[in-house]
Design a protein around this motif. Structure first.
Motif, short mmCIF file in Angstrom:
data_model
loop_
_atom_site.label_atom_id
_atom_site.label_comp_id
_atom_site.label_asym_id
_atom_site.label_seq_id
_atom_site.Cartn_x
_atom_site.Cartn_y
_atom_site.Cartn_z
N LYS A 57 0.81 -1.20 0.00
CA LYS A 57 0.00 0.00 0.00
C LYS A 57 0.86 1.27 0.00
O LYS A 57 2.00 1.26 0.45
CB LYS A 57 -0.94 -0.01 1.20
N SER A 58 0.26 2.35 -0.47
CA SER A 58 0.97 3.62 -0.56
C SER A 58 1.27 4.21 0.82
O SER A 58 2.10 5.12 0.94
CB SER A 58 0.17 4.63 -1.39
N ASN A 59 0.61 3.71 1.87
CA ASN A 59 0.93 4.17 3.22
C ASN A 59 2.12 3.43 3.82
O ASN A 59 2.46 3.63 5.00
CB ASN A 59 -0.29 4.06 4.14
#
Length: 210
Positions: A103-105
């Motif tokens: 994920k981008s987080n």
């Protein structure tokens, strides 16, 4: 060779971290052999400011341009192995399912039917830095499952999903997961043994396993 620029008798090389990668600070107007010192020292975004050194550009001390000695920190990544296995049965779920997402987080999430769908935060892939600086590629090596999201390099500024469903029966596959720096194409991490499997029973009831 020392820079030749000093503050309180200390050479700038002992006051600022050397340039390693990434953007460079604006020109300082101080040069060595025709090359500005901003090509020599790390951009301040990678570290912290030290005390003023008494050299100014347009009224600003150059200590605002570069990371203080010992303070620069660069991107760091890892690949936690998200191998998963899911089981479900017809009375509780419409299909078997196995999936994960980098994920981008900066985290890795997994999903399985077990029997109604289990989501877990698996762990971080991004230890330090900016997700969009990296790209990921999932490559299927073997197996009868055909997960989505494989084959191409994809920027990690967006969540990158890989998964498949099983209507009845079971399926699985093995994958290679790679992460590279987007700006250079240099592969920084690789996991060669990622396994995914899912199964779905026609029975109305059955064991719950993962």
């Amino acid at each position: 060779m020392p820079s030749g620029y000093r503050s309180s008798g200390i050479d700038f090389d002992d006051l600022f971290d050397p340039y390693v990668e990434g953007p460079q600070a604006q020109d300082s107007g101080r040069r060595i052999g025709g090359t500005d010192l901003s090509r020599r020292y790390a951009h301040i975004q990678y570290g912290s400011k030290r005390a003023d050194v008494g050299h100014r550009i347009n009224g600003m001390d150059v200590s605002n341009l570069w990371a203080a000695k010992g303070s620069a920190q660069y991107d760091a990544i890892t690949i936690p192995n998200p191998s998963i296995s899911g089981y479900s049965y017809a009375g509780a779920a419409p299909n078997g399912h196995a999936a994960f997402s980098f994920k981008s987080n900066g985290m890795v999430q997994t999903w399985t039917n077990n029997p109604n769908g289990v989501t877990r935060t698996f762990g971080p892939w991004l230890i330090r830095g900016v997700a969009s600086n990296f790209e990921i590629r999932y490559t299927k090596i073997e197996g009868d499952a055909n997960p989505s999201g494989t084959g191409a390099w994809l920027n990690l500024g967006t969540d990158r999903y890989c998964g498949f469903d099983v209507v009845y029966g079971s399926a699985g596959c093995s994958l290679v997961v790679e992460i590279r720096r987007a700006s250079t194409g240099v592969v920084l991490a690789r996991e060669d043994q990622v396994y995914m499997s899912a199964s779905h029973s026609r029975g109305d009831t059955g064991p719950i396993m993962e």
